[in-house]
Motif scaffolding. Structure first.
Motif, PDB file in Angstrom:
ATOM      1  N   LEU A 160       0.840  -1.198   0.000  1.00 42.31           N
ATOM      2  CA  LEU A 160       0.000   0.000   0.000  1.00 42.31           C
ATOM      3  C   LEU A 160       0.874   1.246   0.000  1.00 42.31           C
ATOM      4  O   LEU A 160       1.851   1.323   0.743  1.00 42.31           O
ATOM      5  N   SER A 161       0.516   2.214  -0.812  1.00 43.27           N
ATOM      6  CA  SER A 161       1.295   3.444  -0.892  1.00 43.27           C
ATOM      7  C   SER A 161       1.077   4.284   0.357  1.00 43.27           C
ATOM      8  O   SER A 161      -0.065   4.543   0.748  1.00 43.27           O
ATOM      9  N   PRO A 162       2.169   4.735   0.993  1.00 44.37           N
ATOM     10  CA  PRO A 162       2.015   5.578   2.178  1.00 44.37           C
ATOM     11  C   PRO A 162       1.611   7.008   1.851  1.00 44.37           C
ATOM     12  O   PRO A 162       1.291   7.793   2.718  1.00 44.37           O
ATOM     13  N   SER A 163       1.650   7.378   0.567  1.00 43.29           N
ATOM     14  CA  SER A 163       1.281   8.740   0.193  1.00 43.29           C
ATOM     15  C   SER A 163       0.278   8.698  -0.954  1.00 43.29           C
ATOM     16  O   SER A 163       0.621   8.415  -2.083  1.00 43.29           O
ATOM     17  N   ILE A 164      -0.977   8.962  -0.638  1.00 49.38           N
ATOM     18  CA  ILE A 164      -2.013   9.056  -1.655  1.00 49.38           C
ATOM     19  C   ILE A 164      -2.552  10.480  -1.625  1.00 49.38           C
ATOM     20  O   ILE A 164      -2.369  11.196  -0.648  1.00 49.38           O
ATOM     21  N   PRO A 165      -3.225  10.922  -2.679  1.00 48.03           N
ATOM     22  CA  PRO A 165      -3.646  12.327  -2.785  1.00 48.03           C
ATOM     23  C   PRO A 165      -4.396  12.856  -1.572  1.00 48.03           C
ATOM     24  O   PRO A 165      -4.138  13.959  -1.105  1.00 48.03           O
ATOM     25  N   ALA A 166      -5.339  12.068  -1.036  1.00 48.85           N
ATOM     26  CA  ALA A 166      -6.120  12.545   0.118  1.00 48.85           C
ATOM     27  C   ALA A 166      -6.146  11.442   1.169  1.00 48.85           C
ATOM     28  O   ALA A 166      -6.806  10.428   0.997  1.00 48.85           O
ATOM     29  N   PRO A 167      -5.386  11.600   2.262  1.00 45.25           N
ATOM     30  CA  PRO A 167      -5.383  10.579   3.315  1.00 45.25           C
ATOM     31  C   PRO A 167      -6.801  10.267   3.792  1.00 45.25           C
ATOM     32  O   PRO A 167      -7.642  11.152   3.919  1.00 45.25           O
ATOM     33  N   LEU A 168      -7.046   9.012   4.069  1.00 50.87           N
ATOM     34  CA  LEU A 168      -8.389   8.559   4.438  1.00 50.87           C
ATOM     35  C   LEU A 168      -8.566   8.659   5.952  1.00 50.87           C
ATOM     36  O   LEU A 168      -8.747   7.656   6.640  1.00 50.87           O
ATOM     37  N   LYS A 169      -8.497   9.883   6.475  1.00 50.72           N
ATOM     38  CA  LYS A 169      -8.454  10.080   7.930  1.00 50.72           C
ATOM     39  C   LYS A 169      -9.742   9.680   8.636  1.00 50.72           C
ATOM     40  O   LYS A 169      -9.740   9.441   9.843  1.00 50.72           O
TER      41      LYS A 169
END
Length: 343
Positions: A160-169
């Motif tokens: 899984l990529s640790p940096s995606i456009p919008a973190p799924l907080k």
């Protein structure tokens, strides 16, 4: 595109092999991240002399960056790999496998990656990467995602990529059931927390054994905190799970001889969610576990199954016959065995 590729195979077969070879080199470097030439040659079963010629060419095209500590794929190389992926799928015949399996089992999507996870580390990594990509394609900001344990799901978490456009907080990752008793890195708790951290989501854990006696089950379920976590797990919109060979899972869980004999006598060939299935996809044995139940699985909007290896084909078929999957991620060896049975 398919027509052009067929013409190319007939008129320029050597070019097709060169394309596959250079794609494989680039792809392997990307999977590892930073790798030396000798190590790469060993993993690809290629001589260093041949590999040096290929990597020098790829560097000259701006696709590889070679440093003193090793080589890595450039941004241009990563973009090219993305663009080449559907072409390679066609060249290897994987698109046809995907469509045949998807149609027969009435699935939303089937993803087949090259190789055999039983014998190839690269295939295992690629399976994890494809699983991670499939999960990211369906997850939403406020989702609850339940994941099982196991080797393959652990690889998905790593990919899984640790940096995606919008973190799924506002999303939550939870274990599908308790998992104490397995190796820590393969427990559902560990996998759920790793996935959450990778995508910037939240997580809740269920610190109880995977298998319970009835009296222990009743006692634990009286705990308010456990009831809350189990309630969250059962609300999962997305479920991602591995598929195991029935008797291999019996051995890993060290079941009592009586239970093992009962499962074997019932014709179980697959295990998932703590349930054992025969070749017709019927549940023949159920373990008493805290977490997801079969009716929760049928209510989930997206169920992603992932498994690989020629040895898993019969198990995958059984779980597909059970009929709750939406997305299936498997490798080429398993896919070819499944299609052979369909034929």
């Amino acid at each position: 595109m398919r027509k052009i590729l067929e013409i190319q195979k007939q008129l320029l077969p050597d070019l097709t092999e060169v394309l596959k070879k250079r794609y494989t080199i680039l792809h392997q470097v990307m999977m590892v991240g930073l790798v030396g030439r000798r190590s790469l040659a060993t993993s690809l079963n290629m001589t260093e002399r041949v590999l040096r010629a290929e990597t020098d060419l790829l560097k000259s095209q701006g696709l590889l960056e070679i440093e003193s500590t090793g080589m890595k794929v450039s941004e241009a190389g990563k973009q090219l790999l993305d663009e080449l992926e559907p072409i390679i799928q066609e060249l290897l015949g994987l698109s046809n496998l995907e469509e045949r399996i998807r149609t027969f089992y009435k699935l939303r999507q089937v993803i087949v990656v090259p190789g055999d996870s039983d014998i190839s580390i690269m295939a295992k990594q690629e399976l994890g990467r494809a699983g991670a990509k499939a999960l990211l394609s369906v997850i939403r900001e406020d989702d609850v995602v339940a994941v099982t344990g196991g080797f393959t799901l652990a690889e998905v978490a790593e990919q899984l990529s640790p940096s995606i456009p919008a973190p799924l907080k506002n999303a939550w990752f939870v274990p599908a059931r308790g998992g104490l008793g397995e190796s820590m890195e393969f427990q559902a708790n560990s996998i759920a927390s790793t996935m959450a951290k990778r995508v910037g989501a939240q997580y809740r854990l269920l610190h109880i054994p995977d298998l319970l006696r009835e009296d222990a089950y009743e006692l634990l379920y009286q705990d308010q905190n456990i009831r809350e976590i189990v309630g969250l797990i059962r609300k999962a919109r997305i479920i991602m799970h591995g598929i195991g060979d029935a008797m291999e899972m019996v051995r890993r869980r060290r079941l009592e001889p009586e239970a093992a004999e009962e499962i074997h006598a019932a014709g179980a060939v697959a295990e998932s969610f703590g349930h054992y299935f025969n070749e017709q996809g019927e549940t023949v044995h159920q373990m008493l576990t805290m977490g997801l139940q079969l009716d929760d699985i049928s209510k989930a909007e997206v169920v992603i199954g992932i498994a690989g290896g020629r040895s898993k084909a019969k198990s995958i078929h059984a779980v597909l016959k059970f009929g709750q999957e939406d997305i299936l991620v498997i490798d080429e060896a398993a896919a070819r065995e499944i299609v052979k049975e369909l034929d």
